[in-house]
Structures are given as C-alpha cells and as structure tokens.
Design an enzyme around this catalytic site. Structure first.
Site, PDB file in Angstrom:
ATOM      1  N   SER A 183      39.095  42.566  42.654  1.00 31.17           N
ATOM      2  CA  SER A 183      40.210  41.941  41.952  1.00 31.17           C
ATOM      3  C   SER A 183      41.371  41.711  42.928  1.00 31.17           C
ATOM      4  O   SER A 183      41.207  41.037  43.947  1.00 31.17           O
ATOM      5  CB  SER A 183      40.607  42.803  40.757  1.00 31.17           C
ATOM      6  N   ASP A 188      34.831  36.025  33.353  1.00 28.43           N
ATOM      7  CA  ASP A 188      36.039  36.383  34.094  1.00 28.43           C
ATOM      8  C   ASP A 188      36.698  35.105  34.607  1.00 28.43           C
ATOM      9  O   ASP A 188      36.054  34.344  35.332  1.00 28.43           O
ATOM     10  CB  ASP A 188      35.655  37.290  35.264  1.00 28.43           C
ATOM     11  N   HIS A 207      35.591  40.823  33.489  1.00 26.13           N
ATOM     12  CA  HIS A 207      36.254  41.170  34.748  1.00 26.13           C
ATOM     13  C   HIS A 207      36.021  42.625  35.138  1.00 26.13           C
ATOM     14  O   HIS A 207      35.854  42.932  36.323  1.00 26.13           O
ATOM     15  CB  HIS A 207      37.756  40.909  34.628  1.00 26.13           C
TER      16      HIS A 207
END
Length: 336
Positions: free
Chosen positions: A176, A274, A304
């Site tokens: 991320s 995501d 995600h």
C-alpha cells in the site's frame, strides 16, 4: 450457450473474504476522523483482531536500531532473522528492507499483525528482514518518509555483513503506502548510488498520488467511487500537504517518473476489488516497457487488505507462498 460476462460487470467478492469480514467487523471500534485519534483506535483494533484470530508473533530473533536521517527525524528499524538465534556475521543471507502499509497515517512495526507477518516471512524464506518504522503523517510530511526509508536502506547495506546478510542480495518491498515508499527508494537508489537491488516486492501498492490511475470499477456499488476518491485524497493531503503539485514528483508518485529504466526486477501483487490495482498494474506495464523484468498477478475477488488474512482466506495463503517462493530465489542471486 452461456451469456458472456460483460467486461463492465462488477466482480464478486470472494466468499472467504466475506466470511472473514463478517467475523472481524463486530470486533472493530469506529475510527474517528482526526488522524491521531484514528491511529490510536486503529492500533487497538489491530490488537483486538489479532487476539481474536490467534495471531501471535513467532519467537524468532529480532533487534532494534535507530538510524539517523539527514534533515529529518531518526527512523527506528527492526531486524528479523529466520531462526530463534541471530544469524552469524558473514552468513550472506538475502535481506529484504520492507515498508509497512497504513495510508501514510497509521500502523507500524509494533502492530501485532505486521510484526507477525515479518517474522513468518523471514522464517519461511530463510532471509533477514529489516522493517522501517517511518513517521506518520500529518505530523511528519513528505519528503520525510521517503528520506527515512532511503536511510533505512542505506543503513542496511552498510551493516549487511554484521547482520548476517549480503549487500549483493538486497531487496526492497512494501504494501500500500509502503509500496509507494519502496518504489521511491528504488528511484532514489538509481539516482543517488546505483547499489544493486535484486528485487522490488510491491503488494497492492499506491504509486500515483494524483489518483490518476485509481481503478474504481471493482468497488462495491455500496461504496461509490466518488467516496473512495475523497477518502484517498484526504490521506494524500495529510501526507503531502496542500501543495497538489507535490503529487507529481517521482519520489511521491513513482509511476509518474519520467523514466523507469534501470530499476530492479519486480513482483507486483494487486487485488481485483482494490482501487489501487490500477496503480500496480500500470506500474507493471511501465516497468516492462522500460525493459525491467516484472511479474504482476491480480488476485480475483480480493480486497485491498484481504491478502494479509493468511490462515483464513485461501487466496492470502497463495499470495504468501508466492512471495516466499520469490524471496527464496534471492539465495541464488548475487555473490555472497
């Protein structure tokens, strides 16, 4: 004949992810809007969920160090070895410098879930992992975080031999926001030092903070894309501040670098549900176009965060095995 699926049809959430979310959701406190409050509640939620699911760090060896950063706050790093004893100096093990994910504003190496993940990966891959506890926004803003992450990488290289690792078998990785920082470090290394990096491991990475590559087609209809974009822009503003031009700088948005030539080989994992999958997949194409070897894999029906749910979501177990398998190949790369 069956009706062909429209390419615009919304994908389906993996039933194992739905079951996992259903189990976890009742355990979570609502997070407040202010960053510091959100960070505190998110940390409590991580403790609560980890306890409920039986997530506990392995008893592998670890050690902490404080690394100075020129012009910015020092950064704490934690070194993880694959066994219960520290690897002897000169062992020549591969080493992965990793940056946790948390939208630049939450999480850290002290979270049970991250600490446990680092320990099991180090053990299963037989490598050293150095995890950097970079600063949170908005208390610290860009470029403090990439500079801290660069300093952690440089420190690891300088101390690799005494850590039982090889400076010729170094990888960087992140998830991320940490994927954004890992990719930034590869650019910084190319621009500043050209040290050998044998792999960049990017998991659901955020790579374009202008949100120009965010892909909203996989978002559930109950969460309109406009809401997702607004939430993303809030995190970006907390990280970069009000100067929107900063989002176009390559160390903030590695996907927007003018060139991706000379960067390390990459393994990029994305998830169908995501919005950041657009970032990861566009980066894979950019690297490939620049002649960089890259493997990109999209996990169908995943969100995600679901690839971190090993032991509960089969796709997460597959992702873990894939990552470990790739990290194991580092033993055969470079010179000891």
């Amino acid at each position: 004949m069956p009706t062909p699926r429209s390419r615009f049809q919304r994908p389906t959430l993996d039933s194992a992810v739905a079951a996992w979310e259903g189990r976890v959701a009742p355990l979570l406190e609502d997070e407040p809007a202010d960053p510091a409050g959100r960070r505190r509640v998110a940390a409590r939620n991580d403790d609560t969920v980890s306890a409920a699911l039986g997530i506990a760090p392995l008893p592998t060896a670890s050690e902490e160090h404080t690394v100075p950063v020129d012009g910015h706050p020092d950064v704490r790093v934690r070194v993880y070895w694959p066994g219960e004893e520290r690897a002897p100096a000169g062992s020549g093990l591969p080493v992965l410098v990793y940056y946790y994910g948390g939208g630049f504003t939450i999480a850290g190496i002290d979270w049970v879930s991250w600490d446990a993940r680092f320990r099991v990966r180090a053990r299963d891959a037989g490598i050293v992992i150095v995890a950097a506890d970079y600063a949170h926004a908005p208390e610290q803003r860009f470029p403090a975080q990439p500079e801290q992450c660069w300093s952690a990488f440089e420190w690891t290289r300088a101390h690799a031999e005494e850590l039982g690792a090889s400076p010729e078998r170094m990888a960087v990785g992140g998830a991320s926001s940490g994927g954004d920082l890992a990719a930034a470090v590869t650019l910084m290394n190319r621009d500043r030092s050209a040290h050998p990096i044998v792999l960049q491991l990017l998991e659901n990475p955020a790579l374009d903070l202008t949100m120009g590559h965010a892909d909203m087609r996989g978002i559930d209809a109950r969460m309109p894309g406009v809401i997702v974009r607004a939430a993303g822009r809030t995190l970006v503003r907390q990280y970069l501040g009000d100067d929107t031009a900063l989002a176009r700088l390559p160390y903030a948005s590695p996907l927007r670098a003018t060139s991706h030539e000379g960067l390390p080989p990459a393994l990029i994992l994305t998830s169908e549900l995501d919005p950041l999958r657009g970032d990861g997949e566009a980066y894979a194409r950019a690297l490939s176009a620049a002649g960089v070897p890259v493997t990109a894999m999209r996990f169908i029906g995943q969100t995600h965060g679901s690839l971190g749910s090993t032991g509960y979501v089969p796709a997460a177990d597959v992702a873990h095995r894939l990552v470990v398998s790739e990290l194991r190949t580092l033993h055969a790369r470079g010179a000891a």
